[in-house]
Scaffold this motif. Structure first.
Motif, PDB file in Angstrom:
ATOM      1  N   PHE A 187      -6.124   0.724 -39.140  1.00 21.92           N
ATOM      2  CA  PHE A 187      -5.418   0.136 -40.285  1.00 21.92           C
ATOM      3  C   PHE A 187      -6.127  -1.131 -40.759  1.00 21.92           C
ATOM      4  CE2 PHE A 187      -2.635  -3.231 -41.763  1.00 21.92           C
ATOM      5  CZ  PHE A 187      -2.042  -2.642 -42.874  1.00 21.92           C
ATOM      6  N   ALA A 188      -6.418  -2.041 -39.821  1.00 25.11           N
ATOM      7  CA  ALA A 188      -7.045  -3.313 -40.179  1.00 25.11           C
ATOM      8  C   ALA A 188      -8.403  -3.101 -40.846  1.00 25.11           C
ATOM      9  CB  ALA A 188      -7.195  -4.185 -38.934  1.00 25.11           C
ATOM     10  N   LYS A 189      -9.150  -2.157 -40.301  1.00 22.52           N
ATOM     11  CA  LYS A 189     -10.468  -1.841 -40.870  1.00 22.52           C
ATOM     12  C   LYS A 189     -10.337  -1.380 -42.327  1.00 22.52           C
ATOM     13  CE  LYS A 189     -12.818   0.814 -38.146  1.00 22.52           C
ATOM     14  NZ  LYS A 189     -13.286   2.084 -37.525  1.00 22.52           N
ATOM     15  N   SER A 190      -9.378  -0.492 -42.571  1.00 25.90           N
ATOM     16  CA  SER A 190      -9.168   0.048 -43.911  1.00 25.90           C
ATOM     17  C   SER A 190      -8.625  -1.010 -44.865  1.00 25.90           C
ATOM     18  CB  SER A 190      -8.204   1.237 -43.839  1.00 25.90           C
ATOM     19  OG  SER A 190      -7.903   1.722 -45.114  1.00 25.90           O
ATOM     20  N   ALA A 191      -7.667  -1.831 -44.387  1.00 24.71           N
ATOM     21  CA  ALA A 191      -7.064  -2.857 -45.249  1.00 24.71           C
ATOM     22  C   ALA A 191      -8.104  -3.896 -45.663  1.00 24.71           C
ATOM     23  CB  ALA A 191      -5.904  -3.529 -44.524  1.00 24.71           C
ATOM     24  N   LYS A 192      -8.968  -4.298 -44.718  1.00 21.87           N
ATOM     25  CA  LYS A 192     -10.020  -5.274 -45.042  1.00 21.87           C
ATOM     26  C   LYS A 192     -11.006  -4.696 -46.063  1.00 21.87           C
ATOM     27  CE  LYS A 192     -11.029  -6.400 -40.678  1.00 21.87           C
ATOM     28  NZ  LYS A 192     -11.673  -7.063 -39.513  1.00 21.87           N
ATOM     29  N   LYS A 193     -11.330  -3.428 -45.876  1.00 20.94           N
ATOM     30  CA  LYS A 193     -12.252  -2.772 -46.807  1.00 20.94           C
ATOM     31  C   LYS A 193     -11.667  -2.716 -48.209  1.00 20.94           C
ATOM     32  CE  LYS A 193     -15.166   1.357 -47.165  1.00 20.94           C
ATOM     33  NZ  LYS A 193     -15.499   2.679 -46.578  1.00 20.94           N
ATOM     34  N   ALA A 194     -10.320  -2.596 -48.277  1.00 19.22           N
ATOM     35  CA  ALA A 194      -9.647  -2.521 -49.581  1.00 19.22           C
ATOM     36  C   ALA A 194      -9.431  -3.901 -50.194  1.00 19.22           C
ATOM     37  CB  ALA A 194      -8.304  -1.806 -49.425  1.00 19.22           C
ATOM     38  N   GLY A 195      -9.762  -4.963 -49.433  1.00 23.28           N
ATOM     39  CA  GLY A 195      -9.717  -6.309 -50.012  1.00 23.28           C
ATOM     40  C   GLY A 195      -8.695  -7.260 -49.432  1.00 23.28           C
ATOM     41  N   ALA A 196      -7.952  -6.851 -48.402  1.00 22.08           N
ATOM     42  CA  ALA A 196      -6.947  -7.731 -47.804  1.00 22.08           C
ATOM     43  C   ALA A 196      -7.577  -8.659 -46.766  1.00 22.08           C
ATOM     44  CB  ALA A 196      -5.843  -6.906 -47.158  1.00 22.08           C
ATOM     45  N   SER A 197      -6.855  -9.712 -46.440  1.00 19.27           N
ATOM     46  CA  SER A 197      -7.278 -10.644 -45.389  1.00 19.27           C
ATOM     47  C   SER A 197      -6.327 -10.494 -44.197  1.00 19.27           C
ATOM     48  CB  SER A 197      -7.221 -12.078 -45.922  1.00 19.27           C
ATOM     49  OG  SER A 197      -7.460 -13.005 -44.889  1.00 19.27           O
ATOM     50  N   ILE A 198      -6.879 -10.330 -42.997  1.00 16.23           N
ATOM     51  CA  ILE A 198      -6.062 -10.246 -41.784  1.00 16.23           C
ATOM     52  C   ILE A 198      -5.870 -11.678 -41.284  1.00 16.23           C
ATOM     53  CG2 ILE A 198      -5.794  -9.258 -39.480  1.00 16.23           C
ATOM     54  CD1 ILE A 198      -5.903  -7.164 -41.770  1.00 16.23           C
ATOM     55  N   VAL A 199      -4.649 -12.213 -41.469  1.00 18.31           N
ATOM     56  CA  VAL A 199      -4.413 -13.630 -41.179  1.00 18.31           C
ATOM     57  C   VAL A 199      -3.990 -13.876 -39.740  1.00 18.31           C
ATOM     58  CG1 VAL A 199      -3.876 -14.167 -43.577  1.00 18.31           C
ATOM     59  CG2 VAL A 199      -2.010 -13.499 -42.017  1.00 18.31           C
ATOM     60  N   ASP A 200      -3.585 -12.820 -39.016  1.00 17.04           N
ATOM     61  CA  ASP A 200      -3.182 -13.009 -37.629  1.00 17.04           C
ATOM     62  C   ASP A 200      -3.243 -11.681 -36.892  1.00 17.04           C
ATOM     63  OD1 ASP A 200      -2.365 -14.304 -35.353  1.00 17.04           O
ATOM     64  OD2 ASP A 200      -0.360 -14.816 -36.066  1.00 17.04           O
ATOM     65  N   ASN A 201      -3.648 -11.726 -35.632  1.00 19.57           N
ATOM     66  CA  ASN A 201      -3.617 -10.564 -34.731  1.00 19.57           C
ATOM     67  C   ASN A 201      -2.799 -10.953 -33.506  1.00 19.57           C
ATOM     68  OD1 ASN A 201      -5.441  -8.127 -35.422  1.00 19.57           O
ATOM     69  ND2 ASN A 201      -6.679  -9.898 -36.008  1.00 19.57           N
ATOM     70  N   GLN A 202      -1.733 -10.209 -33.240  1.00 19.03           N
ATOM     71  CA  GLN A 202      -0.880 -10.493 -32.097  1.00 19.03           C
ATOM     72  C   GLN A 202      -0.723  -9.234 -31.253  1.00 19.03           C
ATOM     73  OE1 GLN A 202       0.495 -13.372 -31.099  1.00 19.03           O
ATOM     74  NE2 GLN A 202      -0.172 -14.636 -32.851  1.00 19.03           N
ATOM     75  N   PHE A 203      -0.384  -9.428 -29.986  1.00 19.28           N
ATOM     76  CA  PHE A 203      -0.250  -8.299 -29.067  1.00 19.28           C
ATOM     77  C   PHE A 203       1.066  -8.394 -28.305  1.00 19.28           C
ATOM     78  CE2 PHE A 203      -4.698  -9.850 -29.160  1.00 19.28           C
ATOM     79  CZ  PHE A 203      -5.214  -8.854 -29.984  1.00 19.28           C
ATOM     80  N   THR A 204       1.631  -7.239 -28.002  1.00 20.58           N
ATOM     81  CA  THR A 204       2.828  -7.159 -27.188  1.00 20.58           C
ATOM     82  C   THR A 204       2.628  -6.010 -26.195  1.00 20.58           C
ATOM     83  OG1 THR A 204       5.233  -6.994 -27.233  1.00 20.58           O
ATOM     84  CG2 THR A 204       4.040  -5.693 -28.882  1.00 20.58           C
ATOM     85  N   THR A 205       3.693  -5.490 -25.614  1.00 24.75           N
ATOM     86  CA  THR A 205       3.585  -4.320 -24.743  1.00 24.75           C
ATOM     87  C   THR A 205       4.567  -3.249 -25.220  1.00 24.75           C
ATOM     88  OG1 THR A 205       5.349  -4.843 -23.158  1.00 24.75           O
ATOM     89  CG2 THR A 205       3.210  -5.923 -22.820  1.00 24.75           C
TER      90      THR A 205
END
Length: 381
Positions: A187-205
């Protein structure tokens, strides 16, 4: 009178001999099924099991023949609790029981490690729901899936997030499972390619219940869209806590989120038109008669709605049995080549596999939620 007494035992003996011969011709075929029947994903695992039961019951009711012999199908359903270690234990159990084929597992994180065990034993495996691309990239000729993979799923969702929902600042959360991490990365790869900025990456379980820390961090970045890679059992409570924290953003996820149970799990956190998710499969509106008939029959049989994957499990089972019929044998080594080149008309569409075992021309269905109900947006490739 003496003549009658001699004839009756003779006739009885003939009938008995005929019945015994017919019974001897009946073959038992064991289909293994594995999914989480306990734990937070049990509602989805049970849905999968129900889909397998529908197929098995239907096959037995119509007296299915393989190689001219009547077959009795038996479902051997096992619980892996969405645990990769337990998945390999259960897989070995099915191998030791000499099952004729396996439908499962549900999660990518359980399907991938189990697939090596089935491959080593030469037992065909069709997953109805595992979407991580690695599953079919291992070179195992026994591994198949009847849904699109994360590359298709995440890619489509990423483009939709930017082009349709106008997402510019996006936060991404994943549950660190093979499925959740895989779909989030695509998803992140595709969204960035389409022009979006990923402002945060978080992880849970996949077992977490408290998301206040990561959501507070995300809120400070003011995203207009949050993507979650994981299952509805985590995504639902996460939506509820977003609502409590006053986070105003679209929420997106893959097929693990996209269930009929999400409304119950999210409560007041599920707002109309704010959640968009994708099912890793789908049938165009004009071709839905068989799928709708299946859903009606499912509701009647189990007194509940399809959660998500039951139709795909049903189709996976029927596809495997068609391969057995074409091979005139339930021996895994004999029907495996037929499975690889199968063309099965299922309730979820036509099922045929590419050389890796991925479904050809896999569809995706995008949904939102209105009034607590999953609502169709579009079916796409």
């Amino acid at each position: 009178m003496l003549l009658k007494t001699k004839i009756i035992p003779l006739v009885g003996a003939v009938i008995l001999a005929f019945s015994s011969a017919a019974f001897a011709q009946e073959e038992t075929v064991i289909i293994g099924h594995v999914g989480p029947l306990t734990g937070p994903n049990a509602h989805i695992g049970k849905d999968n099991e129900n889909g397998a039961k529908m197929a098995i019951d239907e096959l037995n009711a119509k007296g299915t023949l393989i190689g001219g012999k009547k077959v009795k199908f038996v479902l051997d359903s096992e619980d892996d609790a969405s645990d990769p270690k337990l998945a390999t234990t259960v897989a070995q159990k099915l191998v030791d029981e000499h099952v004729n084929g396996v439908i499962g597992h549900m999660n990518s994180g359980t399907t991938i490690p189990a697939s090596k065990i089935y491959y080593d034993a030469g037992i065909p495996q069709i997953s109805p729901s595992a979407t991580n691309p690695k599953y079919t990239q291992q070179g195992f000729n026994t591994a198949f899936r009847v849904v699109a993979n994360d590359g298709q799923l995440g890619g489509t969702l990423g483009r939709y997030a930017v082009n349709t929902l106008k997402g510019k600042k996006i936060a991404v959360i994943d549950d660190r499972t093979a499925y959740g991490q895989g779909v989030a990365e695509e998803f992140a790869k595709s969204a960035k390619k389409a022009g979006a900025s990923i402002v945060d990456n978080q992880f849970t379980t996949d077992k977490a219940t408290d998301f206040n820390a990561i959501l507070t961090s995300i809120k400070a970045k003011s995203p207009d869209l949050i993507f979650f890679g994981g299952m509805d059992a985590v995504g639902g409570p996460m939506l509820h806590q977003m609502d409590q924290l006053g986070i105003k953003a679209h929420f997106m996820g893959g097929d693990g989120l996209c269930t009929t149970e999400l409304a119950k799990l999210a409560g007041t956190g599920l707002k109309d038109d704010e959640v968009v998710c994708a099912e890793a499969g789908g049938v165009p509106e004009g071709e839905k008669t068989a799928l709708n008939d299946f859903k009606t029959a499912y509701q009647k049989k189990f007194n509940q709605e399809v959660v998500i994957y039951a139709p795909y499990v049903y189709d996976a089972t029927m596809t495997m049995v068609q391969a057995m019929q074409e091979a005139k044998s339930a021996d895994p080594k004999k029907y495996l080549p037929y499975l690889a080149k199968i063309n099965h008309k299922g309730v979820t569409g036509t099922i045929a596999f590419d050389p890796k075992g991925d479904i050809k021309n896999g569809s995706l269905t995008l949904y939102t939620y209105k009034d607590g109900k999953r609502t169709l947006l579009t079916v796409t490739k």
